[in-house]
Motif scaffolding. Structure first.
Motif, PDB file in Angstrom:
ATOM      1  N   ALA A  63       0.883  -1.171   0.000  1.00 57.23           N
ATOM      2  CA  ALA A  63       0.000   0.000   0.000  1.00 57.23           C
ATOM      3  C   ALA A  63       0.918   1.216   0.000  1.00 57.23           C
ATOM      4  CB  ALA A  63      -0.911   0.013   1.223  1.00 57.23           C
ATOM      5  N   PRO A  64       0.530   2.334  -0.621  1.00 61.88           N
ATOM      6  CA  PRO A  64       1.445   3.478  -0.700  1.00 61.88           C
ATOM      7  C   PRO A  64       1.880   3.932   0.694  1.00 61.88           C
ATOM      8  CG  PRO A  64      -0.424   3.810  -2.151  1.00 61.88           C
ATOM      9  CD  PRO A  64      -0.745   2.608  -1.312  1.00 61.88           C
ATOM     10  N   GLY A  65       3.173   4.004   0.903  1.00 61.12           N
ATOM     11  CA  GLY A  65       3.721   4.451   2.178  1.00 61.12           C
ATOM     12  C   GLY A  65       5.237   4.465   2.114  1.00 61.12           C
ATOM     13  N   TRP A  66       5.853   5.362   2.861  1.00 63.44           N
ATOM     14  CA  TRP A  66       7.295   5.565   2.741  1.00 63.44           C
ATOM     15  C   TRP A  66       7.837   6.073   4.078  1.00 63.44           C
ATOM     16  CZ3 TRP A  66      10.469   5.039  -1.632  1.00 63.44           C
ATOM     17  CH2 TRP A  66      11.732   5.638  -1.589  1.00 63.44           C
ATOM     18  N   ILE A  67       8.880   5.430   4.565  1.00 63.25           N
ATOM     19  CA  ILE A  67       9.605   5.904   5.743  1.00 63.25           C
ATOM     20  C   ILE A  67      11.064   6.093   5.343  1.00 63.25           C
ATOM     21  CG2 ILE A  67      10.392   5.376   8.086  1.00 63.25           C
ATOM     22  CD1 ILE A  67       7.884   3.776   8.517  1.00 63.25           C
ATOM     23  N   GLU A  68      11.608   7.259   5.662  1.00 61.06           N
ATOM     24  CA  GLU A  68      12.993   7.554   5.300  1.00 61.06           C
ATOM     25  C   GLU A  68      13.759   8.050   6.517  1.00 61.06           C
ATOM     26  OE1 GLU A  68      15.508  10.012   1.870  1.00 61.06           O
ATOM     27  OE2 GLU A  68      13.340   9.707   1.717  1.00 61.06           O
ATOM     28  N   ARG A  69      14.970   7.526   6.689  1.00 59.31           N
ATOM     29  CA  ARG A  69      15.851   7.952   7.775  1.00 59.31           C
ATOM     30  C   ARG A  69      16.765   9.050   7.217  1.00 59.31           C
ATOM     31  NH1 ARG A  69      20.803   5.647   9.568  1.00 59.31           N
ATOM     32  NH2 ARG A  69      20.454   3.908   8.130  1.00 59.31           N
ATOM     33  N   PHE A  70      16.352  10.304   7.411  1.00 57.35           N
ATOM     34  CA  PHE A  70      17.045  11.422   6.778  1.00 57.35           C
ATOM     35  C   PHE A  70      18.417  11.685   7.371  1.00 57.35           C
ATOM     36  CE2 PHE A  70      13.231  12.070   4.539  1.00 57.35           C
ATOM     37  CZ  PHE A  70      13.474  12.979   3.517  1.00 57.35           C
ATOM     38  N   THR A  71      18.669  11.259   8.584  1.00 57.81           N
ATOM     39  CA  THR A  71      20.003  11.451   9.159  1.00 57.81           C
ATOM     40  C   THR A  71      21.036  10.525   8.527  1.00 57.81           C
ATOM     41  OG1 THR A  71      19.115  10.115  10.989  1.00 57.81           O
ATOM     42  CG2 THR A  71      19.430  12.460  11.408  1.00 57.81           C
ATOM     43  N   ALA A  72      20.609   9.577   7.681  1.00 60.39           N
ATOM     44  CA  ALA A  72      21.581   8.741   6.971  1.00 60.39           C
ATOM     45  C   ALA A  72      22.455   9.589   6.055  1.00 60.39           C
ATOM     46  CB  ALA A  72      20.860   7.665   6.163  1.00 60.39           C
ATOM     47  N   GLN A  73      21.857  10.614   5.440  1.00 62.74           N
ATOM     48  CA  GLN A  73      22.633  11.491   4.566  1.00 62.74           C
ATOM     49  C   GLN A  73      22.945  12.831   5.215  1.00 62.74           C
ATOM     50  OE1 GLN A  73      19.700  10.116   3.385  1.00 62.74           O
ATOM     51  NE2 GLN A  73      18.192  11.768   3.297  1.00 62.74           N
ATOM     52  N   ASP A  74      22.242  13.178   6.300  1.00 62.44           N
ATOM     53  CA  ASP A  74      22.463  14.478   6.930  1.00 62.44           C
ATOM     54  C   ASP A  74      22.327  14.338   8.452  1.00 62.44           C
ATOM     55  OD1 ASP A  74      22.691  17.093   7.693  1.00 62.44           O
ATOM     56  OD2 ASP A  74      20.926  17.817   6.619  1.00 62.44           O
ATOM     57  N   PRO A  75      23.428  14.007   9.139  1.00 65.41           N
ATOM     58  CA  PRO A  75      23.363  13.820  10.597  1.00 65.41           C
ATOM     59  C   PRO A  75      23.019  15.089  11.372  1.00 65.41           C
ATOM     60  CG  PRO A  75      25.355  12.830   9.661  1.00 65.41           C
ATOM     61  CD  PRO A  75      24.751  13.679   8.595  1.00 65.41           C
ATOM     62  N   THR A  76      23.080  16.267  10.724  1.00 60.45           N
ATOM     63  CA  THR A  76      22.817  17.515  11.441  1.00 60.45           C
ATOM     64  C   THR A  76      21.340  17.699  11.776  1.00 60.45           C
ATOM     65  OG1 THR A  76      22.413  18.914   9.482  1.00 60.45           O
ATOM     66  CG2 THR A  76      24.706  18.572  10.126  1.00 60.45           C
ATOM     67  N   LEU A  77      20.463  16.845  11.257  1.00 55.98           N
ATOM     68  CA  LEU A  77      19.021  17.027  11.442  1.00 55.98           C
ATOM     69  C   LEU A  77      18.537  16.596  12.819  1.00 55.98           C
ATOM     70  CD1 LEU A  77      17.724  15.809   7.952  1.00 55.98           C
ATOM     71  CD2 LEU A  77      18.187  18.155   8.694  1.00 55.98           C
ATOM     72  N   ALA A  78      19.376  15.921  13.590  1.00 53.81           N
ATOM     73  CA  ALA A  78      18.985  15.450  14.924  1.00 53.81           C
ATOM     74  C   ALA A  78      20.205  15.506  15.836  1.00 53.81           C
ATOM     75  CB  ALA A  78      18.430  14.029  14.852  1.00 53.81           C
ATOM     76  N   PRO A  79      20.008  15.542  17.160  1.00 53.56           N
ATOM     77  CA  PRO A  79      21.141  15.549  18.081  1.00 53.56           C
ATOM     78  C   PRO A  79      22.001  14.292  17.934  1.00 53.56           C
ATOM     79  CG  PRO A  79      19.104  16.151  19.210  1.00 53.56           C
ATOM     80  CD  PRO A  79      18.710  15.656  17.855  1.00 53.56           C
ATOM     81  N   ALA A  80      23.233  14.386  18.369  1.00 51.60           N
ATOM     82  CA  ALA A  80      24.150  13.249  18.307  1.00 51.60           C
ATOM     83  C   ALA A  80      23.543  12.056  19.044  1.00 51.60           C
ATOM     84  CB  ALA A  80      25.491  13.631  18.935  1.00 51.60           C
ATOM     85  N   GLY A  81      23.698  10.883  18.452  1.00 53.42           N
ATOM     86  CA  GLY A  81      23.166   9.674  19.055  1.00 53.42           C
ATOM     87  C   GLY A  81      21.718   9.401  18.721  1.00 53.42           C
ATOM     88  N   GLU A  82      21.097  10.265  17.916  1.00 54.25           N
ATOM     89  CA  GLU A  82      19.704  10.075  17.510  1.00 54.25           C
ATOM     90  C   GLU A  82      19.605  10.127  15.996  1.00 54.25           C
ATOM     91  OE1 GLU A  82      16.750  12.334  19.709  1.00 54.25           O
ATOM     92  OE2 GLU A  82      18.279  12.883  21.177  1.00 54.25           O
ATOM     93  N   GLN A  83      18.557   9.529  15.469  1.00 51.64           N
ATOM     94  CA  GLN A  83      18.313   9.560  14.031  1.00 51.64           C
ATOM     95  C   GLN A  83      16.879  10.006  13.781  1.00 51.64           C
ATOM     96  OE1 GLN A  83      19.576   5.648  13.041  1.00 51.64           O
ATOM     97  NE2 GLN A  83      17.749   4.635  13.807  1.00 51.64           N
ATOM     98  N   LEU A  84      16.722  10.798  12.724  1.00 47.46           N
ATOM     99  CA  LEU A  84      15.426  11.382  12.396  1.00 47.46           C
ATOM    100  C   LEU A  84      14.770  10.600  11.276  1.00 47.46           C
ATOM    101  CD1 LEU A  84      13.396  13.746  12.812  1.00 47.46           C
ATOM    102  CD2 LEU A  84      14.623  14.942  10.990  1.00 47.46           C
ATOM    103  N   LEU A  85      13.546  10.135  11.520  1.00 44.38           N
ATOM    104  CA  LEU A  85      12.747   9.452  10.513  1.00 44.38           C
ATOM    105  C   LEU A  85      11.591  10.358  10.112  1.00 44.38           C
ATOM    106  CD1 LEU A  85      14.303   7.083  11.874  1.00 44.38           C
ATOM    107  CD2 LEU A  85      12.212   5.722  11.635  1.00 44.38           C
ATOM    108  N   GLN A  86      11.295  10.388   8.819  1.00 43.11           N
ATOM    109  CA  GLN A  86      10.102  11.072   8.330  1.00 43.11           C
ATOM    110  C   GLN A  86       9.319  10.097   7.465  1.00 43.11           C
ATOM    111  OE1 GLN A  86      11.741  15.275   7.099  1.00 43.11           O
ATOM    112  NE2 GLN A  86       9.732  15.445   8.059  1.00 43.11           N
TER     113      GLN A  86
END
Length: 386
Positions: free
Chosen positions: A258-281
């Protein structure tokens, strides 16, 4: 000096303002919000989220335009390690590679797809029903629509062709799209554009030259009092989440069931979240009758299969529904030329992601803004010589 007014300080409004000012116009830009950006606005704080997954495509006209003006850097591509962690959700399980039929279909030239047939019917004839459904669900990431297969094949296929390219065209603005907006605003001010924020416009200015309305279509309809300003768009649940970092998490989960998408944006840009965390959208398209909770539940099902122990790792999360701000989609027997025209008459021009301009995602806003600025400049020249 020709005067031009731009209403709306998002990507389209800033593109139009810069284009007009570069041609010598005296430009004033009005933005209702206290900050610029529109849908390209990046949240303040430790989690630098955009309104849904955002990417620039290097094959698009806005890429070239931004690069010529040195407004792109820093932009990053997904690193090879991240690409190796792209996962497809099909039949309730994760797989590393998409179905071969999807890849075959993505290689089909866009010109082969008919305008008057829905994508699912056409694609089924090309690669079979299973491959067609998987492709329709895969391209949901670029359409924000709950049923991409029901849309015109001529609309969907060019997007599938570009999104599935190898190597990928997608590039990501380091620090979030707000950094790009800041650079564009700086360029506009260097050119003499007067920018007024926290300034809602409720009546079109008179005696100030041509006006470019670069807002959502709903806002333009109210401002122009023009009930014809409607077009089909998507409706989607947006889920943002920060997790404590764990080795081995996927970069992307694309749902082919079914249409849906989860992306871990800190994989290419670690500045989007504090150190030790990863940002998913996550972006989970919703049918008209579906609730936000249905979209959140969809995201949680994907997280369950792809991000082990995610509930214990959550450090921050939020969710919302985006409707009427997800760009235009074209039904069978329609094309972008059938959308609301850029030229509205009486010196008024329209720009945005649901108007009559071609392109993928932000490219529609860009192309309509360039056209609107050119028409406004031509209108000013005609007025000055009459």
């Amino acid at each position: 000096m020709r005067r031009i007014t731009v209403i709306g300080g998002g990507f389209a409004g800033l593109t139009a303002a810069i284009t007009a000012a570069e041609s010598g116009a005296e430009v004033t830009l009005w933005e209702a919000h206290r900050t610029l950006g529109g849908r390209a606005r990046t949240a303040e704080g430790p989690y630098r989220t955009n309104e849904g997954p955002h990417a620039l495509y290097s094959g698009g006209p806005n890429w070239t335009w931004l690069k010529q003006r040195q407004l792109l850097d820093p932009v990053v591509a997904a690193p090879p390690l991240a690409l190796a962690r792209l996962r497809m959700h099909l039949g309730g399980t994760l797989r590393r590679t998409p179905p071969f039929a999807l890849l075959r279909l993505a290689r089909r030239a866009p010109e082969q797809a008919p305008v008057d047939q829905d994508f699912l019917t056409w694609a089924t004839g090309e690669v079979g029903a299973d491959g067609a459904r998987a492709a329709a669900h895969f391209i949901g990431v670029a359409l924000y629509h709950h049923d991409p297969g029901s849309l015109s094949a001529a609309f969907v296929q060019p997007r599938l062709h570009r999104v599935a390219k190898v190597p990928p065209e997608a590039r990501f603005v380091r620090g979030g799209w707000g950094t790009l907006i800041d650079r564009m605003a700086g360029r506009a001010r260097e050119l003499g554009v007067r920018i007024e924020t926290d300034a809602r416009v409720t009546e079109l200015p008179t005696g100030e030259g041509p006006v470019i309305v670069a807002t959502s279509l709903d806002a333009a309809r109210r401002l122009l009092r023009d009930e014809s300003l409607h077009w089909t768009g998507g409706r989607t649940a947006l889920v943002d989440m920060a997790l404590r970092t764990r080795r081995g998490d996927p970069w992307v989960i694309s749902d082919l069931d079914a249409p849906g998408w989860i992306e871990r944006f800190t994989a290419q840009d670690p500045t989007l979240a504090p150190a030790g965390e990863q940002l998913l959208q996550a972006q989970l398209p919703l049918a008209p009758e579906e609730s936000k909770e249905a979209g959140v539940a969809h995201a949680e099902r994907l997280l369950d299969v792809g991000f082990p122990g995610w509930r214990e790792r959550v450090t921050w999360q939020r969710s919302s529904v985006s409707a009427g701000r997800t760009g235009a989609v074209d039904l069978p027997c329609t094309t972008w030329r059938d959308r609301p025209a850029v030229r509205r008459g009486d010196g008024v021009f329209l720009a945005g992601d649901q108007v009559a301009a071609p392109g993928l995602l932000a490219e529609v806003s860009f192309n309509s803004a360039i056209e609107a600025a050119g028409l406004a400049l031509a209108s000013s020249r005609l007025e000055s010589t009459s």
